[in-house]
Design a protein around this motif. Structure first.
Motif, PDB file in Angstrom:
ATOM      1  N   LEU A 150      -0.017   6.124  -3.886  1.00  0.00           N
ATOM      2  CA  LEU A 150       0.357   4.708  -3.924  1.00  0.00           C
ATOM      3  C   LEU A 150      -0.885   3.845  -3.767  1.00  0.00           C
ATOM      4  O   LEU A 150      -1.217   3.378  -2.686  1.00  0.00           O
ATOM      5  N   GLY A 151      -1.583   3.635  -4.878  1.00  0.00           N
ATOM      6  CA  GLY A 151      -2.807   2.846  -4.858  1.00  0.00           C
ATOM      7  C   GLY A 151      -2.547   1.368  -5.070  1.00  0.00           C
ATOM      8  O   GLY A 151      -1.497   0.965  -5.581  1.00  0.00           O
ATOM      9  N   PHE A 152      -3.520   0.553  -4.710  1.00  0.00           N
ATOM     10  CA  PHE A 152      -3.416  -0.899  -4.867  1.00  0.00           C
ATOM     11  C   PHE A 152      -4.299  -1.402  -6.003  1.00  0.00           C
ATOM     12  O   PHE A 152      -3.908  -2.299  -6.740  1.00  0.00           O
ATOM     13  N   VAL A 153      -5.472  -0.838  -6.164  1.00  0.00           N
ATOM     14  CA  VAL A 153      -6.344  -1.168  -7.286  1.00  0.00           C
ATOM     15  C   VAL A 153      -6.166  -0.128  -8.391  1.00  0.00           C
ATOM     16  O   VAL A 153      -5.944  -0.475  -9.551  1.00  0.00           O
ATOM     17  N   HIS A 154      -6.246   1.145  -8.028  1.00  0.00           N
ATOM     18  CA  HIS A 154      -5.985   2.221  -8.972  1.00  0.00           C
ATOM     19  C   HIS A 154      -4.479   2.469  -9.071  1.00  0.00           C
ATOM     20  O   HIS A 154      -3.731   2.208  -8.138  1.00  0.00           O
ATOM     21  N   SER A 188      -2.415   7.684 -10.959  1.00  0.00           N
ATOM     22  CA  SER A 188      -2.916   9.000 -10.548  1.00  0.00           C
ATOM     23  C   SER A 188      -2.246   9.421  -9.245  1.00  0.00           C
ATOM     24  O   SER A 188      -1.864   8.580  -8.431  1.00  0.00           O
ATOM     25  N   ALA A 189      -2.147  10.730  -9.042  1.00  0.00           N
ATOM     26  CA  ALA A 189      -1.587  11.243  -7.786  1.00  0.00           C
ATOM     27  C   ALA A 189      -2.509  11.000  -6.601  1.00  0.00           C
ATOM     28  O   ALA A 189      -2.107  11.184  -5.462  1.00  0.00           O
ATOM     29  N   ILE A 190      -3.762  10.565  -6.868  1.00  0.00           N
ATOM     30  CA  ILE A 190      -4.705  10.272  -5.776  1.00  0.00           C
ATOM     31  C   ILE A 190      -5.213   8.831  -5.877  1.00  0.00           C
ATOM     32  O   ILE A 190      -6.339   8.530  -5.473  1.00  0.00           O
ATOM     33  N   SER A 191      -4.392   7.933  -6.383  1.00  0.00           N
ATOM     34  CA  SER A 191      -4.832   6.546  -6.592  1.00  0.00           C
ATOM     35  C   SER A 191      -5.320   5.887  -5.305  1.00  0.00           C
ATOM     36  O   SER A 191      -6.336   5.176  -5.298  1.00  0.00           O
ATOM     37  N   PHE A 192      -4.600   6.084  -4.206  1.00  0.00           N
ATOM     38  CA  PHE A 192      -5.004   5.447  -2.945  1.00  0.00           C
ATOM     39  C   PHE A 192      -6.299   6.064  -2.429  1.00  0.00           C
ATOM     40  O   PHE A 192      -7.136   5.361  -1.855  1.00  0.00           O
TER      41      PHE A 192
END
Length: 356
Positions: free
Chosen positions: A209-213, A216-220
Motif C-alpha cells: 500500500l504505497g502513497f507515491v508508488h 507493486s507488491a512492495i510499493s510502500f
C-alpha cells in the motif's frame, strides 16, 4: 556458566516503558525461558522479555527453537529472517495476537485521495527541508525530486571524480545495464529495499500500500527507501566506484556498515510512525481478533453468536467491554534498536580429527 544479564544499548532493557523497536540477532542461539527469550552465544547470554519487543530480526548464523518462536508469536512480536544487519529480507512471520491498527490506518490513508496526497507531500517534505510543499501537486513534487537528484548526481561526480553520464537501469535485472556507478547504485538500492521491507513488515504495515508508488507488491517499501537514497545509496555508489570496488557485495557490505554506524533502522521506524500517525493525531482500532459489524463497527470474537443470551452484547454496541477498542497510540513502540551479535567463528581452533 555465562552471567544472565539484561542489556539495552547499554541500559537495562526491563526499565523501558514502551516496547523496544527491534532486536537484531546474529551468530547466536535463541531459546525460551519462561516468558523471556534467551539469546546465547560464545561471548554472552542475554535475556529479553518477549512482550517488550516489536520485531526480532534474525541474521546469519542464528538458530532458534520452536519454544522461542511460539513465545514471540503469542506476544505479538514480528519475526523477520534477514541478511547481515537487515540488508536483505527473506521471510517474516506474525503471531495471531498482533494488532492490525497500523495497517488499518495505512489502508484508510491510501484509499482517500486527499489524505494520500497529504502523506505523499510529507514524504517529499522530508527530502526538501525548509521548502513549503503543502500545496504542491504530485506532478510538481516529481519534478522537484528529479531536479534534486540531477543536482546530487553532479555534486557527487565532482566530489569523487567519477564521470556521470546519466541513470541507466534495466527493469528486472538491475545489474545488467549501465556503468560501474549505476550498477553499484542499483545494488545498494536493492539492499535498502530489503531493510525497509523488514521494518515495514515488523511494524505490521503493508508493503503493497504505497502513497507515491503504486501497483507493486512492495510499493510502500519503495516509498520509504526513496527517503534515504540521496543520503545513503547514491553517495555510497560514487565512493565505491572511486575506490574501484564494483561488485554487488561491495555495495551491500558498505551499506550494512553505514546502517550500523548511523542507526538507520531506528530512524526508519520513527519515520514510518510519523508518516502514518503524525503527532497530535489519534485513531481507534478494533482490538485483536474482533469481528467486523456493519452497524456497530466491531463485536467480540471467540463467542458463539447463535446464543440468545448475547442480545445484550449486540445492543450494547462497540462501547461494551466485550467489544471495546484500544488506541493505537497507546501501543507505540520505543525508538531503541538492540543488536546481539556473537563473536566471529574461531578459525584458529584445531580441526577435529577425521576418522581413519
Amino acid at each position: 556458566m555465562a552471567d544472565i544479564w539484561w542489556k539495552a544499548d547499554p541500559h537495562d532493557l526491563h526499565r523501558l516503558v514502551d516496547r523496544v523497536s527491534s532486536v537484531y540477532v546474529e551468530r547466536s542461539h535463541l531459546d525460551r525461558d519462561d516468558n523471556a527469550v534467551v539469546v546465547i552465544n560464545r561471548r554472552e547470554t542475554v535475556r529479553i522479555p518477549a512482550a517488550m519487543i516489536a520485531v526480532v530480526l534474525l541474521g546469519p548464523g542464528t538458530r532458534v527453537t520452536h519454544g522461542a518462536i511460539r513465545l514471540l508469536a503469542d506476544s505479538g512480536t514480528a519475526i523477520c529472517w534477514v541478511g547481515e544487519q537487515g540488508v536483505r529480507m527473506y521471510a517474516a512471520g506474525l503471531g495471531p495476537s498482533r494488532s492490525a491498527g497500523l495497517l488499518h490506518r495505512q489502508a484508510w490513508l491510501v484509499t482517500r485521495p486527499k489524505e494520500r496526497l497529504a502523506v505523499a507531500r510529507a514524504m517529499y517534505a522530508m527530502r526538501f527541508p525548509g521548502e513549503d510543499v503543502s500545496k504542491a501537486t504530485m506532478q510538481q513534487l516529481r519534478g522537484r525530486e528529479g531536479t534534486r537528484f540531477k543536482r546530487l548526481y553532479q555534486e557527487h561526480s565532482r566530489r569523487t571524480g567519477v564521470p556521470w553520464n546519466g541513470r541507466v537501469y534495466k527493469t528486472g535485472d538491475a545489474f545488467a545495464a549501465g556503468d560501474d556507478v549505476n550498477r553499484l547504485f542499483s545494488a545498494a538500492n536493492t539492499a535498502l529495499y530489503g531493510i525497509c521491507h523488514a521494518v515495514v513488515v515488523g511494524l505490521g504495515a503493508s508493503p503493497g500500500l504505497g502513497f507515491v508508488h503504486t501497483g507493486s507488491a512492495i510499493s510502500f517499501n519503495l516509498d520509504i527507501a526513496d527517503l534515504y537514497k540521496g543520503e545513503y545509496t547514491l553517495p555510497l555508489a560514487f565512493d565505491l566506484a572511486a575506490q574501484g570496488l564494483t561488485d554487488e557485495r561491495d555495495a551491500r557490505v558498505a551499506l550494512r556498515d553505514r546502517i550500523v554506524e548511523t542507526k538507520l533502522l531506528g530512524r526508519i521506524v520513527s519515520d514510518i510512525k510519523t508518516l502514518l500517525n503524525p503527532p497530535d493525531t489519534d485513531f481507534d482500532t478494533p482490538e485483536t481478533s474482533a469481528l467486523w459489524d456493519e452497524r456497530t463497527g466491531t463485536v467480540a470474537a471467540g463467542v458463539n453468536w447463535s446464543s440468545s443470551e448475547l442480545s445484550a452484547v449486540i445492543s450494547a454496541g462497540p462501547s461494551s467491554p466485550t467489544a471495546g477498542t484500544e488506541s493505537f497510540s497507546a501501543a507505540t513502540m520505543g525508538e531503541q534498536h538492540i543488536a546481539v551479535i556473537g563473536p566471529e567463528p574461531d578459525t584458529t581452533a584445531p580441526a577435529p580429527e577425521q576418522p581413519s
